[in-house]
Design a protein around this motif. Structure first.
Motif, PDB file in Angstrom:
ATOM      1  N   THR A 217       0.825  -1.177  -0.023  1.00  4.21           N
ATOM      2  CA  THR A 217       0.028   0.067  -0.038  1.00  4.21           C
ATOM      3  C   THR A 217       0.183   1.393  -0.177  1.00  4.21           C
ATOM      4  OG1 THR A 217      -1.661  -1.499   1.068  1.00  4.21           O
ATOM      5  CG2 THR A 217      -1.839   1.305   1.226  1.00  4.21           C
ATOM      6  N   HIS A 218       0.590   2.624  -0.580  1.00  3.83           N
ATOM      7  CA  HIS A 218       0.910   3.949  -0.976  1.00  3.83           C
ATOM      8  C   HIS A 218       0.724   4.553  -0.095  1.00  3.83           C
ATOM      9  CE1 HIS A 218       4.101   2.607  -4.460  1.00  3.83           C
ATOM     10  NE2 HIS A 218       3.180   1.941  -4.491  1.00  3.83           N
ATOM     11  N   TYR A 220      -0.066   8.361   0.367  1.00  4.92           N
ATOM     12  CA  TYR A 220      -0.265   9.369   0.004  1.00  4.92           C
ATOM     13  C   TYR A 220       0.028  10.696   0.661  1.00  4.92           C
ATOM     14  CZ  TYR A 220      -0.919   6.184  -4.152  1.00  4.92           C
ATOM     15  OH  TYR A 220      -0.623   5.307  -5.207  1.00  4.92           O
ATOM     16  N   THR A 245       2.304   1.164   9.432  1.00  5.40           N
ATOM     17  CA  THR A 245       1.598   0.806   8.709  1.00  5.40           C
ATOM     18  C   THR A 245       1.331  -0.519   9.141  1.00  5.40           C
ATOM     19  OG1 THR A 245       3.626  -0.456   7.734  1.00  5.40           O
ATOM     20  CG2 THR A 245       3.519   1.615   6.585  1.00  5.40           C
ATOM     21  N   SER A 254       4.641  -1.939   2.996  1.00  2.00           N
ATOM     22  CA  SER A 254       3.815  -0.602   2.549  1.00  2.00           C
ATOM     23  C   SER A 254       4.081   0.651   3.476  1.00  2.00           C
ATOM     24  CB  SER A 254       2.528  -0.279   3.107  1.00  2.00           C
ATOM     25  OG  SER A 254       1.859  -1.191   2.991  1.00  2.00           O
ATOM     26  N   TYR A 256       6.109   5.571   2.700  1.00  2.00           N
ATOM     27  CA  TYR A 256       5.523   6.685   2.008  1.00  2.00           C
ATOM     28  C   TYR A 256       4.921   6.370   1.055  1.00  2.00           C
ATOM     29  CZ  TYR A 256       6.456   8.472   6.372  1.00  2.00           C
ATOM     30  OH  TYR A 256       6.982   8.849   7.840  1.00  2.00           O
ATOM     31  N   ASP A 257       4.719   6.993  -0.903  1.00  2.00           N
ATOM     32  CA  ASP A 257       4.788   7.244  -1.510  1.00  2.00           C
ATOM     33  C   ASP A 257       5.432   8.114  -1.978  1.00  2.00           C
ATOM     34  OD1 ASP A 257       3.215   6.758  -4.856  1.00  2.00           O
ATOM     35  OD2 ASP A 257       3.278   8.732  -4.718  1.00  2.00           O
ATOM     36  N   ASP A 279      10.038   3.531   1.223  1.00  2.00           N
ATOM     37  CA  ASP A 279      10.019   3.527  -0.143  1.00  2.00           C
ATOM     38  C   ASP A 279       8.737   2.099  -0.416  1.00  2.00           C
ATOM     39  OD1 ASP A 279      12.311   4.434  -1.736  1.00  2.00           O
ATOM     40  OD2 ASP A 279      13.040   4.431   0.428  1.00  2.00           O
ATOM     41  N   VAL A 280       8.085   2.663  -0.934  1.00  2.00           N
ATOM     42  CA  VAL A 280       7.335   1.764  -1.385  1.00  2.00           C
ATOM     43  C   VAL A 280       7.750   1.991  -2.929  1.00  2.00           C
ATOM     44  CG1 VAL A 280       4.973   2.633  -0.909  1.00  2.00           C
ATOM     45  CG2 VAL A 280       5.273   0.260  -1.297  1.00  2.00           C
ATOM     46  N   GLY A 281       6.949   1.068  -4.229  1.00  2.00           N
ATOM     47  CA  GLY A 281       7.206   1.461  -5.283  1.00  2.00           C
ATOM     48  C   GLY A 281       8.381   1.049  -6.215  1.00  2.00           C
TER      49      GLY A 281
END
Length: 346
Positions: A217-218, A220, A245, A254, A256-257, A279-281
């Motif tokens: 999960t990001h 936002y 998270t 998961s 922070y975006d 970091d995520v993604g």
């Protein structure tokens, strides 16, 4: 009002619904415009969600732009060693100290897991090891080893931990700072005086009515702002923010975006933390870009791998989402960070 909490969580209340206590009102009294009721109905049946909308793709080029736009380089002088910690003023510390009214203290650190060090002495894998001996004079002595960077040991990153395009915070050239013996500038020893400021817990699973976020999960900026509206606590200059998270409940990884980085600059946050590694993604062409934006551009130290379960339970019981934060990293000269045990004091 039946759906007000869900609406607030998605940031719709400020322009659709008033904010007076739900138990004393009805939804029809709060709707400001006829078209707003249609939007509320559409949201309630699942036809439209803020989280589900398409978001512009963040590219490596955008990260490069943010490195320039969000930069605090030179803000506190060419010789600055502290970065965003400069935002923790004496007045900020005094205000934070005033939060310690209940006298309750909660650790934000994970329990240390002790094991054998890796066979490869050059390994960067996180580990802690301990060997204790009984010396003839009647004392137990020990040797400890720790490699703390990674995803298993609670630690604080120094500003020299990350570089971008050959530069660390404040525009220093990596080649002028880095040696195998440590960082000549921006190392963790700059925080030898410790950290005393206001800590703010961002409990996003609680906002969403969950025990823990789903994997990947990001989080936002609008999630954080929805949490601010729900708790009445607004993140401000000099704060340390901690994102829960629920990682230690389901290993969700998961965080922070990347779009939270400009938000942190607007709020002048001094330190950034979470129960994950931030970091995520993935963004092709750059590694751990959120880490680099925070450390290199903002000059804000990062708390990695915190255990925020106990502090979340205490905060919920007390109905308080801000606390006095006291943290003292080991001032190892030239170190790129330090394991530590931050304390939340209510």
């Amino acid at each position: 009002m039946r759906y007000a909490k869900r609406l607030r969580a998605h940031g719709l209340v400020p322009w659709l619904v008033a904010t007076e206590p739900e138990r004393n009102t009805k939804m029809t009294r709060h709707v400001r415009r006829p078209w707003a009721l249609a939007l509320v109905a559409l949201w309630m049946i699942g036809g439209w969600t803020l989280q589900g909308q398409e978001r512009p793709e963040v590219t490596a080029a955008q990260v490069d732009e943010w490195m320039q736009e969000l930069s605090n380089w030179g803000r506190w002088g060419a010789d600055d060693q502290l970065g965003a910690v400069n935002l923790i003023t004496p007045a900020k510390r005094r205000a934070a100290l005033a939060l310690a009214t209940a006298g309750e203290v909660v650790s934000l650190s994970l329990p240390v897991s002790v094991g054998e060090p890796p066979d490869n002495p050059d390994s960067t894998a996180a580990f802690t090891s301990l060997r204790v001996v009984d010396i003839p004079s009647g004392f137990l002595m020990e040797r400890q080893q720790v490699a703390f960077h990674g995803s298993t040991v609670s630690h604080l990153d120094a500003l020299c931990h990350a570089h971008h395009d050959g530069q660390i915070y404040n525009g220093l050239a990596l080649e002028d700072v880095f040696t195998e013996d440590g960082c000549s500038r921006m190392g963790i020893s700059g925080l030898a005086g410790g950290i005393v400021t206001r800590g703010v817990l961002l409990d996003i699973p609680r906002l969403k009515g969950l025990d823990a976020l789903e994997t990947g999960t990001h989080v936002y900026p609008e999630d954080i702002e929805a949490w601010e509206r729900r708790t009445g606590v607004t993140v401000s200059a000099g704060d340390a923010v901690f994102l829960r998270t629920g990682r230690w409940k389901n290993d969700n990884r998961s965080g922070y975006d990347i779009t939270v980085a400009p938000w942190l600059k607007r709020r002048d946050v001094a330190l950034v933390g979470s129960d994950g590694t931030q970091d995520v993604g993935q963004i092709p062409g750059t590694a751990l870009p959120f880490h680099k934006l925070v450390l290199v551009a903002l000059g804000a130290n990062i708390f990695d791998n915190m255990d925020l379960e106990a502090v979340a339970e205490t905060a919920a019981r007390l109905g308080r989402w801000e606390f006095l934060l006291v943290a003292a990293p080991i001032p190892n000269p030239g170190g790129t960070g330090s394991p530590l045990n931050p304390l939340a004091i209510f």
